[in-house]
Scaffold this active site. Structure first.
Site, short mmCIF file in Angstrom:
data_model
loop_
_atom_site.label_atom_id
_atom_site.label_comp_id
_atom_site.label_asym_id
_atom_site.label_seq_id
_atom_site.Cartn_x
_atom_site.Cartn_y
_atom_site.Cartn_z
N GLY A 13 1.75 -1.73 12.14
CA GLY A 13 2.64 -0.85 11.38
C GLY A 13 2.91 0.45 12.10
O GLY A 13 3.07 1.51 11.50
N ALA A 15 5.37 1.79 13.60
CA ALA A 15 6.60 2.54 13.41
C ALA A 15 6.73 3.13 12.01
O ALA A 15 7.65 3.89 11.74
CB ALA A 15 7.82 1.66 13.70
N ILE A 18 2.69 6.26 8.40
CA ILE A 18 1.26 6.46 8.68
C ILE A 18 0.97 6.15 10.14
O ILE A 18 0.30 6.92 10.83
CB ILE A 18 0.40 5.58 7.76
CG1 ILE A 18 0.60 5.97 6.29
CG2 ILE A 18 -1.08 5.71 8.13
CD1 ILE A 18 -0.09 5.05 5.30
N GLY A 19 1.48 5.02 10.62
CA GLY A 19 1.27 4.66 12.01
C GLY A 19 1.79 5.72 12.96
O GLY A 19 1.10 6.14 13.90
N ASP A 163 -9.94 9.39 0.06
CA ASP A 163 -10.48 9.79 -1.24
C ASP A 163 -11.57 10.85 -1.07
O ASP A 163 -11.66 11.80 -1.85
CB ASP A 163 -11.05 8.56 -1.96
CG ASP A 163 -10.04 7.42 -1.99
OD1 ASP A 163 -8.92 7.65 -2.45
OD2 ASP A 163 -10.37 6.32 -1.53
N HIS A 191 -11.01 1.46 -3.04
CA HIS A 191 -9.96 2.47 -2.82
C HIS A 191 -8.85 2.15 -3.83
O HIS A 191 -7.85 1.50 -3.52
CB HIS A 191 -9.43 2.39 -1.39
CG HIS A 191 -8.27 3.30 -1.13
ND1 HIS A 191 -8.33 4.66 -1.28
CD2 HIS A 191 -6.99 3.03 -0.74
CE1 HIS A 191 -7.16 5.20 -1.00
NE2 HIS A 191 -6.32 4.22 -0.68
#
Length: 332
Positions: A13, A15, A18-19, A163, A191
């Site tokens: 991921g 792109a 987060i990546g 968290d 999570h």
């Protein structure tokens, strides 16, 4: 591996938001050190592969001395993508959409992590370590792990650090102290909205948080629900899910695994339960308080689990068992 040998880090991921937010910090030397070259393996689904070209241009334009190479792979060729990698950060997953039940999300993502686990087993370096970010990360980690039986279970981590960071921020704001004053904050369980952010063992300036924050109704109420619901609150305010803070937490997880934990502190990640800690049954990937010596980690001993904490932990463990049962057919 010698101290100056390149470390290979794969990011799925890559792109996505987060990546993207992880890549430049990985390349900069911040995570593995100013003298450790990094080769990035960027992985994306075929429709967005072109975006990786632009990201590589940006990485080139940063001229990081520690960036020793960038390789791009589509998700149809995972064995090539994971070839000889030392760290894998699994960000890519199908996001939860409006009206989608959590069980639906688990079933959709399950096959993705089945193939991911098989490819890691087949191609990754012998010392590979894996951080699962894509949600539902605990159960996605369990699925991938189960399809990589030759990769030791202590190499797998699902991300509860976001968290933990959220809990630290809430305790700091409530006490009027800087975040650096907060320590020993654990996240137990999943999570998800059932997680238990542990204030009982938390410290503020080395003192029990419960002695510094005397509003115990807040600790048992708004503190817990704020941390549990923080992701939804960010989506409501921002119009998109947490990205920079999630990327930061993923990198915090890596740093906590490879660096010694400060005395009297812990870090949070979800790991395989062997049934020997705090009464939590074996066979789940669940959040624990952990410590590391920079090479090996362990579940932190000596955490007080009072009746209130146990009731909260039991709820989140029950959800993890339900998720495991939902994907039972995907577990070898």
């Amino acid at each position: 591996m010698t101290a100056t040998a390149p470390i290979r880090v794969a990011v799925t991921g890559a792109a996505g938001q987060i990546g993207y937010a992880t890549l430049f910090r990985l390349a900069s030397g911040e995570i593995f050190g100013a003298h450790r070259p990094v080769i990035l393996h960027l992985i994306e689904v075929p429709p967005v592969m072109a975006a990786l070209d632009g990201i590589q241009m940006e990485l080139d334009d940063c001229a990081f001395p520690t960036l020793a190479g960038v390789k791009k792979f589509d998700s149809d060729h995972l064995e090539d993508a994971f070839r000889d990698v030392n760290f894998v950060i699994l960000v890519g997953s199908v996001p939860r959409k409006q009206g989608m039940e959590r069980a639906d999300l688990i079933r959709i993502n399950g096959p993705i992590f089945t193939s991911t686990g098989k490819a890691i087993q087949a191609a990754a370096a012998k010392d590979v370590r894996i951080v699962v970010v894509g949600n539902p990360c605990n159960t996605n980690c369990l699925i991938a792990m189960s399809h990589a039986p030759d990769v030791p279970r202590d190499r797998w981590f699902a991300m509860t650090r976001l968290d933990q960071n959220r809990a630290v921020a809430q305790l700091a704001q409530k006490s009027g102290r800087p975040t650096a004053s907060i320590s020993n904050v654990a996240i137990w369980g999943n999570h998800s909205a059932t997680q238990y952010p542990d204030f009982v063992n938390a410290k503020i300036d080395g003192k029990p948080a419960t002695s510094v924050i005397t509003d115990h109704a807040w600790l048992k109420g708004d503190f817990i629900t704020t941390v549990q619901q923080r992701g939804a609150a960010v989506i409501k305010a921002r119009g998109a899910s947490s990205a920079a803070s999630a990327a930061n937490a993923a990198l915090d997880t890596v740093k906590s695994v490879i660096r010694p934990t400060a005395a009297g502190d812990c870090f949070s990640a979800a790991v395989w339960s062997d049934g020997n800690h705090y009464g939590i049954e074996a066979g789940l990937v669940t959040g624990f308080p952990l410590t590391s010596d920079g090479t090996n980690w362990r579940v932190a001993p000596g955490f007080q689990v009072d009746d209130f904490s146990k009731s909260q932990i039991d709820k989140t463990i029950a959800e993890l068992k339900q998720e495991r049962d939902t994907v039972r057919d995907l577990l070898p």
